[in-house]
Design a protein around this motif. Structure first.
Motif, PDB file in Angstrom:
ATOM      1  N   MET A   1      38.065  37.358  42.254  1.00 43.83           N
ATOM      2  CA  MET A   1      39.074  38.248  42.049  1.00 43.83           C
ATOM      3  C   MET A   1      38.665  39.688  41.736  1.00 43.83           C
ATOM      4  O   MET A   1      39.407  40.738  42.148  1.00 43.83           O
ATOM      5  N   GLU A   2      37.726  39.686  40.797  1.00 44.78           N
ATOM      6  CA  GLU A   2      37.472  40.922  40.155  1.00 44.78           C
ATOM      7  C   GLU A   2      36.748  41.726  41.245  1.00 44.78           C
ATOM      8  O   GLU A   2      36.788  42.861  41.269  1.00 44.78           O
ATOM      9  N   VAL A   3      35.779  41.239  41.938  1.00 50.03           N
ATOM     10  CA  VAL A   3      35.079  41.991  43.034  1.00 50.03           C
ATOM     11  C   VAL A   3      36.378  42.377  43.913  1.00 50.03           C
ATOM     12  O   VAL A   3      36.045  43.604  44.372  1.00 50.03           O
ATOM     13  N   LEU A   4      37.114  41.771  44.526  1.00 51.11           N
ATOM     14  CA  LEU A   4      38.054  42.166  45.404  1.00 51.11           C
ATOM     15  C   LEU A   4      38.850  43.310  44.976  1.00 51.11           C
ATOM     16  O   LEU A   4      39.273  44.299  45.580  1.00 51.11           O
ATOM     17  N   GLN A   5      39.448  43.311  43.588  1.00 56.62           N
ATOM     18  CA  GLN A   5      40.107  44.147  42.825  1.00 56.62           C
ATOM     19  C   GLN A   5      39.305  45.521  42.812  1.00 56.62           C
ATOM     20  O   GLN A   5      39.611  46.606  43.035  1.00 56.62           O
ATOM     21  N   ILE A   6      38.081  45.566  42.404  1.00 49.70           N
ATOM     22  CA  ILE A   6      37.381  46.690  42.307  1.00 49.70           C
ATOM     23  C   ILE A   6      36.970  47.348  43.678  1.00 49.70           C
ATOM     24  O   ILE A   6      36.921  48.409  43.711  1.00 49.70           O
ATOM     25  N   PHE A   7      36.795  46.381  44.822  1.00 53.30           N
ATOM     26  CA  PHE A   7      36.805  46.823  46.039  1.00 53.30           C
ATOM     27  C   PHE A   7      37.864  47.576  46.485  1.00 53.30           C
ATOM     28  O   PHE A   7      37.908  48.590  47.244  1.00 53.30           O
ATOM     29  N   MET A   8      39.296  47.177  46.420  1.00 57.75           N
ATOM     30  CA  MET A   8      40.407  47.715  46.804  1.00 57.75           C
ATOM     31  C   MET A   8      40.680  49.185  45.753  1.00 57.75           C
ATOM     32  O   MET A   8      41.459  49.849  46.304  1.00 57.75           O
TER      33      MET A   8
ATOM     34  N   LYS B   1      38.917  50.800  42.620  1.00 60.16           N
ATOM     35  CA  LYS B   1      38.157  50.870  41.678  1.00 60.16           C
ATOM     36  C   LYS B   1      38.228  51.896  40.347  1.00 60.16           C
ATOM     37  O   LYS B   1      38.176  51.395  39.585  1.00 60.16           O
ATOM     38  N   GLU B   2      39.371  52.611  40.785  1.00 63.01           N
ATOM     39  CA  GLU B   2      39.742  53.605  39.511  1.00 63.01           C
ATOM     40  C   GLU B   2      40.452  52.985  38.461  1.00 63.01           C
ATOM     41  O   GLU B   2      40.406  53.184  37.487  1.00 63.01           O
ATOM     42  N   LYS B   3      41.513  51.889  39.043  1.00 62.35           N
ATOM     43  CA  LYS B   3      42.362  51.321  37.961  1.00 62.35           C
ATOM     44  C   LYS B   3      41.557  49.859  37.471  1.00 62.35           C
ATOM     45  O   LYS B   3      42.204  49.246  36.833  1.00 62.35           O
ATOM     46  N   ALA B   4      40.538  49.528  37.899  1.00 60.16           N
ATOM     47  CA  ALA B   4      40.093  48.149  37.558  1.00 60.16           C
ATOM     48  C   ALA B   4      39.776  48.280  36.093  1.00 60.16           C
ATOM     49  O   ALA B   4      39.757  47.070  35.719  1.00 60.16           O
ATOM     50  N   LEU B   5      39.402  49.320  35.266  1.00 63.20           N
ATOM     51  CA  LEU B   5      39.255  49.099  33.957  1.00 63.20           C
ATOM     52  C   LEU B   5      40.487  48.948  33.139  1.00 63.20           C
ATOM     53  O   LEU B   5      40.573  48.334  31.998  1.00 63.20           O
ATOM     54  N   SER B   6      41.593  49.603  33.477  1.00 64.10           N
ATOM     55  CA  SER B   6      42.948  49.732  32.797  1.00 64.10           C
ATOM     56  C   SER B   6      43.543  48.269  33.272  1.00 64.10           C
ATOM     57  O   SER B   6      44.360  47.701  32.479  1.00 64.10           O
ATOM     58  N   ASN B   7      43.330  47.809  34.543  1.00 65.56           N
ATOM     59  CA  ASN B   7      44.220  46.535  35.035  1.00 65.56           C
ATOM     60  C   ASN B   7      43.113  45.508  35.257  1.00 65.56           C
ATOM     61  O   ASN B   7      42.772  45.344  36.444  1.00 65.56           O
ATOM     62  N   LYS B   8      42.778  44.690  34.286  1.00 64.13           N
ATOM     63  CA  LYS B   8      41.529  43.788  34.302  1.00 64.13           C
ATOM     64  C   LYS B   8      42.142  42.490  34.807  1.00 64.13           C
ATOM     65  O   LYS B   8      43.266  41.997  34.350  1.00 64.13           O
TER      66      LYS B   8
END
Length: 250
Positions: free
Chosen positions: A208-215, A217-224
């Motif tokens: 799920m993390e890989v897919l989230q960062i793929f879609m 990337k900019e908000k991946a740190l704030s919405n983990k």
């Protein structure tokens, strides 16, 4: 004669106005309705599909991505680094032989995927803060400065790290069949890759993390994804905090 012509022109103008005014109203209404329908269509287009529908993902079960049309995928993370030029001659030959063996064993499609993501030092910072009470005063001061430096380094959002993955996919009539086939393929890859690097299958939160960062990337740190799981976003039953617990903590 002029009076007759003037009267004819006058009556023609009245007839044109009488017939044309309703037509103008109709065309204006039609144009307005057309504009409203276009606005409504644009609103619907903006709503669009959610990420799951866009990616055609039905579910993620035990690290296996279940997609439409009976397609299944598994993601393996490859970590580690080897400088081939610094190896001895015999080590280079062994590595090349291992790579040739891997290529000869693969009779199924394989995708190699590299993903860049923003540097995340939150776990390291939390670990250092948790151990502050165990340090003496001088070490506490040094640890505090180090935590501040790491926070500043992470907040710049300019440092990227790269992760490498191997994606295995297959078409199967059931999840059980897909699991057996993907496991067989995974073992073939791991047998050779683990001789030189680390190759491990991702679990569901990691996928799920890989897919989230793929879609996004900019908000991946704030919405983990990890934070969402810890907060119980995917639990069937969510327990609220009682008033006695709140008073006790206060």
């Amino acid at each position: 004669m002029l009076d007759i012509i003037s009267n004819i022109i006058f009556y023609l103008m009245i007839a044109v106005l009488a017939l044309g005014f309703p037509a103008i109203i109709y065309l204006s209404k039609k144009n307005k309705d057309g504009q409203n329908s276009m606005i409504e269509k644009k609103k619907n287009d903006k709503q669009g599909k959610n990420a799951q529908e866009f990616a055609e993902i039905k579910d993620i079960k035990d690290g296996i991505i279940i997609m439409e049309d009976n397609r299944y995928s598994m993601i393996l993370e490859v970590s580690g680094f080897i400088n081939f030029m610094l190896l001895s001659g015999s080590e280079q030959e062994k590595m090349e032989a291992s790579f040739r063996s891997l290529m000869g064993s693969i009779n199924f499609p394989v995708q190699f995927y590299s993903q860049t993501r923003l540097l995340d030092l939150s776990k390291e910072i939390e670990g250092m803060r948790a151990r502050l009470n165990q340090l003496n005063e001088k070490m506490k001061e040094y640890a505090g400065e180090l935590i501040g430096y790491l926070n500043k380094l992470q907040s710049t959002k300019t440092i990227l790290v790269r992760n490498n993955y191997i994606v295995l996919s297959c078409i199967a009539s059931s999840y059980e069949e897909a699991l057996r086939e993907l496991t067989r393929r995974k073992e073939i890859i791991e047998m050779e890759v683990n001789k030189w690097l680390n190759c491990n299958m991702l679990n569901t939160p990691q996928v799920m993390e890989v897919l989230q960062i793929f879609m996004n990337k900019e908000k991946a740190l704030s919405n983990k994804i990890e934070d969402a799981l810890n907060l119980g976003h995917y639990d069937y039953v969510v327990r609220s905090v009682g008033i006695n617990e709140i008073i006790g903590k206060a």
